[in-house]
Design an enzyme around this catalytic site. Structure first.
Site, PDB file in Angstrom:
ATOM      1  N   ARG A 105     -44.346  49.416   2.237  1.00 42.48           N
ATOM      2  CA  ARG A 105     -42.676  48.828   2.934  1.00 42.48           C
ATOM      3  C   ARG A 105     -43.615  48.630   4.519  1.00 42.48           C
ATOM      4  O   ARG A 105     -44.743  49.403   4.995  1.00 42.48           O
ATOM      5  CB  ARG A 105     -42.375  50.480   2.658  1.00 42.48           C
ATOM      6  CG  ARG A 105     -40.607  50.085   3.087  1.00 42.48           C
ATOM      7  CD  ARG A 105     -40.340  51.721   3.355  1.00 42.48           C
ATOM      8  NE  ARG A 105     -40.811  52.715   3.781  1.00 42.48           N
ATOM      9  CZ  ARG A 105     -39.502  54.174   4.536  1.00 42.48           C
ATOM     10  NH1 ARG A 105     -38.315  53.833   4.415  1.00 42.48           N
ATOM     11  NH2 ARG A 105     -40.750  54.679   4.634  1.00 42.48           N
ATOM     12  N   THR A 109     -41.000  46.659  10.226  1.00 40.22           N
ATOM     13  CA  THR A 109     -39.469  46.336   9.619  1.00 40.22           C
ATOM     14  C   THR A 109     -38.622  47.212   8.320  1.00 40.22           C
ATOM     15  O   THR A 109     -37.375  46.941   8.278  1.00 40.22           O
ATOM     16  CB  THR A 109     -39.312  44.845   8.759  1.00 40.22           C
ATOM     17  OG1 THR A 109     -40.128  44.675   7.860  1.00 40.22           O
ATOM     18  CG2 THR A 109     -40.383  44.082  10.165  1.00 40.22           C
ATOM     19  N   ASP A 201     -43.609  62.391   2.436  1.00 39.32           N
ATOM     20  CA  ASP A 201     -44.176  61.461   2.137  1.00 39.32           C
ATOM     21  C   ASP A 201     -44.306  61.074   0.695  1.00 39.32           C
ATOM     22  O   ASP A 201     -45.197  61.868   1.046  1.00 39.32           O
ATOM     23  CB  ASP A 201     -45.868  60.359   3.050  1.00 39.32           C
ATOM     24  CG  ASP A 201     -45.526  59.125   2.375  1.00 39.32           C
ATOM     25  OD1 ASP A 201     -45.536  58.219   3.186  1.00 39.32           O
ATOM     26  OD2 ASP A 201     -46.242  58.764   1.171  1.00 39.32           O
ATOM     27  N   ASP A 204     -48.321  60.649  -0.560  1.00 37.93           N
ATOM     28  CA  ASP A 204     -49.218  61.182   0.466  1.00 37.93           C
ATOM     29  C   ASP A 204     -49.158  63.460   0.333  1.00 37.93           C
ATOM     30  O   ASP A 204     -49.230  63.511  -0.384  1.00 37.93           O
ATOM     31  CB  ASP A 204     -48.965  61.640   1.701  1.00 37.93           C
ATOM     32  CG  ASP A 204     -49.292  60.444   2.789  1.00 37.93           C
ATOM     33  OD1 ASP A 204     -50.043  60.015   1.547  1.00 37.93           O
ATOM     34  OD2 ASP A 204     -49.056  60.332   3.726  1.00 37.93           O
TER      35      ASP A 204
END
Ligand code: URA
Length: 210
Positions: A105, A109, A201, A204
């Site tokens: 990602r 944006t 995340d 993570d």
């Protein structure tokens, strides 16, 4: 599978998910729970698979016994977090074929950028289950499914752990033919594209990176 969205409300799934969401849950426990929960979700996403029968002999007598029909299904991990779901699903469906779609990602944006694509042959003849723990903006999921359709897939299901209303709507608009199975529909996305309340995340948390 006819519903566009299935939320797996089973108590074991919800209990495990709560422990995974807790920021104090260590990596090893998170990973183990992800493995367990992915098997429970796999049970749901494979509901209604095509069946046939085959002749076997039990110790008692011959029997026409039910067995899965058609070509081996294809599990597609959307890298990297998809790998956390993939392991558990593969334990339940060990003969599945496996593919990978590498998307990251762009942090500014929030748009997906492809860096890897490798899927089994004869995608058009297989049930394809794409796995990614987080259906957030829906941008990477939509892009991954675009690629799977370009590779010939026509029968696709999407398995995730958490989804947002925005992500589900984006998928419904782009791919109304792809049913989604998830453990939870969370409240919303934050300004950085993270799911709230979410679990942080997912990559993570499962790999112990920051
Ligand atoms: N990806 C993640 O890992 N977490 C989110 O909350 C959103 C996308």
């Amino acid at each position: 599978m006819t519903d566009h969205l299935t939320v797996v409300t089973h108590p074991l799934v919800q209990h495990k998910l709560t422990i995974m969401r807790d920021k104090n849950t260590p990596t090893a426990v998170f990973r183990q729970l992800l493995r367990e929960i992915s098997q429970l979700l796999a049970y749901e996403v494979t509901r209604g698979l095509a069946m046939t029968t085959k002749q076997i002999e039990t110790p008692m007598q011959p029997m026409d016994a039910p067995t899965l029909a058609g070509k081996k299904l294809a599990l597609i991990s959307i890298l990297r977090a998809g790998n956390g779901l993939l392991d558990g699903v593969l334990e339940l469906i060990p003969s599945a074929r496996v593919g990978f779609v590498g998307l990251y990602r762009d942090e500014e944006t929030l748009e997906p950028v492809e860096y890897y694509f490798k899927v089994p042959e004869a995608m058009e003849d297989r049930l394809v289950i794409a796995v990614d723990p987080m259906l957030a903006t829906g941008n990477s999921s939509v892009a991954a499914i675009d690629k799977l359709k370009e590779a010939g897939a026509t029968n696709i299901r999407f398995l995730c752990l958490l989804a947002t209303p925005e992500g589900i709507e984006r998928m419904r608009q782009a791919h109304p033919d792809v049913p989604i199975v998830t453990a939870s529909v969370d409240e919303c996305l934050d300004e950085n594209g993270y799911i709230v309340p979410g679990l942080g995340d997912a990559g993570d948390r499962m790999f112990g990176t920051k």
